[in-house]
Design an enzyme around this catalytic site. Structure first.
Site, PDB file in Angstrom:
ATOM      1  N   CYS A   1     -40.837 -14.975   1.247  1.00  0.00           N
ATOM      2  CA  CYS A   1     -41.634 -16.050   1.868  1.00  0.00           C
ATOM      3  C   CYS A   1     -41.245 -16.269   3.325  1.00  0.00           C
ATOM      4  CB  CYS A   1     -41.530 -17.334   1.060  1.00  0.00           C
ATOM      5  SG  CYS A   1     -39.855 -17.948   0.831  1.00  0.00           S
TER       6      CYS A   1
ATOM      7  N   CYS B   1     -43.233 -19.917  -2.303  1.00  0.00           N
ATOM      8  CA  CYS B   1     -42.712 -18.564  -2.515  1.00  0.00           C
ATOM      9  C   CYS B   1     -43.222 -17.961  -3.821  1.00  0.00           C
ATOM     10  CB  CYS B   1     -41.194 -18.574  -2.524  1.00  0.00           C
ATOM     11  SG  CYS B   1     -40.503 -16.911  -2.601  1.00  0.00           S
TER      12      CYS B   1
ATOM     13  N   CYS C   1     -35.264 -16.232   2.517  1.00  0.00           N
ATOM     14  CA  CYS C   1     -35.834 -15.311   1.529  1.00  0.00           C
ATOM     15  C   CYS C   1     -36.647 -14.237   2.245  1.00  0.00           C
ATOM     16  CB  CYS C   1     -36.718 -16.103   0.578  1.00  0.00           C
ATOM     17  SG  CYS C   1     -37.751 -15.123  -0.493  1.00  0.00           S
TER      18      CYS C   1
ATOM     19  N   CYS D   1     -35.829 -20.566  -0.179  1.00  0.00           N
ATOM     20  CA  CYS D   1     -37.255 -20.295  -0.190  1.00  0.00           C
ATOM     21  C   CYS D   1     -38.074 -21.493   0.242  1.00  0.00           C
ATOM     22  CB  CYS D   1     -37.699 -19.933  -1.606  1.00  0.00           C
ATOM     23  SG  CYS D   1     -37.236 -18.288  -2.101  1.00  0.00           S
TER      24      CYS D   1
HETATM   25 ZN   LIG Z   1     -38.876 -16.988  -1.148  1.00  0.00          ZN
END
Ligand SMILES: [Zn+2]
Length: 83
Positions: A69, A39, A66, A35
């Site tokens: 994000c 995030c 991820c 991330c």
């Molecule tokens: Zn994330």
């Protein structure tokens, strides 16, 4: 740029500080994804976080971007289009 301490990195994640997006990436050891600091996903326990200086490093360690994000879509230079 000076090296960030783990304290600074963890604070950036806890505060979802966008300023640090593109500076470092992190993942929870148990998760499959990495991330950006901003995030919106739940912040992992501090002792379970792994930090990466580059996305290449995160991916080499077996983590995927991820889906919330989207670190793979992050553009640090607005003039440069990656997609
Ligand atoms: Zn994330």
């Amino acid at each position: 740029m000076k090296e960030l301490t783990d304290d600074e990195k963890y604070n950036a994640i806890v505060n979802r500080n966008k300023k640090y997006d593109g500076v470092f990436w992190f993942c929870a050891k148990a998760s499959e994804c990495y991330c950006m600091p901003s995030c919106k996903a739940r912040t992992p326990m501090r002792q379970n976080i792994r930090y990466f200086d580059t996305q290449v490093e995160a991916q080499a360690a077996g983590y995927r971007p991820c889906k919330r994000c989207r670190p793979d879509k992050f553009i640090s230079n607005p003039d440069k289009k990656w997609y």
